[in-house]
Design a protein around this motif. Structure first.
Motif, PDB file in Angstrom:
ATOM      1  N   THR A  26       0.998  -1.309   0.031  1.00 10.46           N
ATOM      2  CA  THR A  26      -0.158  -0.176  -0.094  1.00 10.46           C
ATOM      3  C   THR A  26       1.136   1.091   0.116  1.00 10.46           C
ATOM      4  O   THR A  26       1.624   1.476   0.944  1.00 10.46           O
ATOM      5  CB  THR A  26      -0.924   0.109   1.213  1.00 10.46           C
ATOM      6  N   PHE A  27       0.593   2.167  -0.840  1.00 13.30           N
ATOM      7  CA  PHE A  27       1.546   3.317  -1.013  1.00 13.30           C
ATOM      8  C   PHE A  27       0.413   4.497  -0.925  1.00 13.30           C
ATOM      9  O   PHE A  27      -0.567   4.697  -1.415  1.00 13.30           O
ATOM     10  CB  PHE A  27       2.347   3.493  -2.658  1.00 13.30           C
ATOM     11  N   THR A  28       0.675   5.462   0.174  1.00  8.05           N
ATOM     12  CA  THR A  28      -0.106   6.516   0.396  1.00  8.05           C
ATOM     13  C   THR A  28       0.426   7.819  -0.135  1.00  8.05           C
ATOM     14  O   THR A  28       1.570   8.229   0.474  1.00  8.05           O
ATOM     15  CB  THR A  28      -0.377   6.586   2.099  1.00  8.05           C
ATOM     16  N   VAL A  29      -0.430   8.392  -0.952  1.00  4.50           N
ATOM     17  CA  VAL A  29       0.021   9.584  -1.626  1.00  4.50           C
ATOM     18  C   VAL A  29      -0.304  10.690  -0.694  1.00  4.50           C
ATOM     19  O   VAL A  29      -1.340  11.088  -0.325  1.00  4.50           O
ATOM     20  CB  VAL A  29      -0.686  10.019  -2.824  1.00  4.50           C
ATOM     21  N   ASN A  30       0.728  11.639  -0.070  1.00  4.40           N
ATOM     22  CA  ASN A  30       0.619  12.386   0.999  1.00  4.40           C
ATOM     23  C   ASN A  30       1.323  13.807   0.454  1.00  4.40           C
ATOM     24  O   ASN A  30       1.266  14.588   1.428  1.00  4.40           O
ATOM     25  CB  ASN A  30       1.006  11.965   2.413  1.00  4.40           C
ATOM     26  N   ASP A  31       1.883  13.807  -0.662  1.00  4.96           N
ATOM     27  CA  ASP A  31       2.562  14.982  -1.184  1.00  4.96           C
ATOM     28  C   ASP A  31       2.053  15.308  -2.657  1.00  4.96           C
ATOM     29  O   ASP A  31       2.154  14.396  -3.486  1.00  4.96           O
ATOM     30  CB  ASP A  31       4.048  14.690  -1.154  1.00  4.96           C
ATOM     31  N   ALA A  32       1.699  16.594  -2.842  1.00  4.62           N
ATOM     32  CA  ALA A  32       1.125  17.028  -3.891  1.00  4.62           C
ATOM     33  C   ALA A  32       2.102  17.332  -4.947  1.00  4.62           C
ATOM     34  O   ALA A  32       2.062  17.808  -6.194  1.00  4.62           O
ATOM     35  CB  ALA A  32       0.108  18.212  -3.596  1.00  4.62           C
ATOM     36  N   ALA A  66      -1.328  -7.050  -6.590  1.00  4.09           N
ATOM     37  CA  ALA A  66      -2.083  -5.914  -6.741  1.00  4.09           C
ATOM     38  C   ALA A  66      -2.019  -5.125  -5.582  1.00  4.09           C
ATOM     39  O   ALA A  66      -2.671  -5.033  -4.517  1.00  4.09           O
ATOM     40  CB  ALA A  66      -3.532  -6.615  -6.658  1.00  4.09           C
ATOM     41  N   ASP A  67      -1.192  -3.823  -5.984  1.00  4.34           N
ATOM     42  CA  ASP A  67      -0.790  -3.148  -4.985  1.00  4.34           C
ATOM     43  C   ASP A  67      -2.003  -2.197  -4.862  1.00  4.34           C
ATOM     44  O   ASP A  67      -2.832  -1.741  -5.516  1.00  4.34           O
ATOM     45  CB  ASP A  67       0.389  -2.367  -5.314  1.00  4.34           C
ATOM     46  N   ILE A  68      -2.048  -1.263  -3.718  1.00  7.67           N
ATOM     47  CA  ILE A  68      -3.014  -0.240  -3.576  1.00  7.67           C
ATOM     48  C   ILE A  68      -2.438   1.183  -3.450  1.00  7.67           C
ATOM     49  O   ILE A  68      -1.500   1.510  -2.810  1.00  7.67           O
ATOM     50  CB  ILE A  68      -3.827  -0.263  -2.097  1.00  7.67           C
ATOM     51  N   ILE A  69      -3.086   2.207  -3.892  1.00  9.84           N
ATOM     52  CA  ILE A  69      -2.524   3.455  -3.935  1.00  9.84           C
ATOM     53  C   ILE A  69      -3.715   4.327  -3.249  1.00  9.84           C
ATOM     54  O   ILE A  69      -4.760   4.349  -3.756  1.00  9.84           O
ATOM     55  CB  ILE A  69      -2.207   4.074  -5.209  1.00  9.84           C
TER      56      ILE A  69
END
Length: 94
Positions: A26-32, A66-69
């Motif tokens: 799981t990759f969490t986008v936290n930077d725009a 199957a990764d999660i974003i």
């Protein structure tokens, strides 16, 4: 004398030969921002920065699962404006 293997023995043998299965990440986008995957943008969870570009690159580096974003921005919606086309997603990602 012929060798007789039971189904469980065959499954255990194949599991040992094939090795462990790839784990979904799981990759969490936290930077725009738009920085690529790097030492300064590791995208490895926790409080480290992770841009959308870096999350896609990290998921592409793990194509057998199957990764999660996910997205996590405090304060509501945040525009993400890539400077160039994002990389194609090459594996199963949700």
């Amino acid at each position: 004398m012929p060798l007789t293997l039971r189904p469980l023995s065959i499954a255990l043998l194949l599991a040992g030969l094939l090795g462990p299965a790839a784990q979904a990440a799981t990759f969490t986008v936290n930077d725009a921002g738009d920085d690529p995957l790097s030492v300064s943008v590791p995208c490895n969870g926790g409080i480290t920065p992770c841009t959308l570009r870096a999350a896609i690159e990290a998921a592409n580096n793990n194509p057998a699962s199957a990764d999660i974003i996910n997205f996590n921005f405090s304060g509501g919606s945040v525009p993400i404006q890539p400077a160039s086309a994002l990389p194609l997603i090459v594996g199963a990602t949700t």
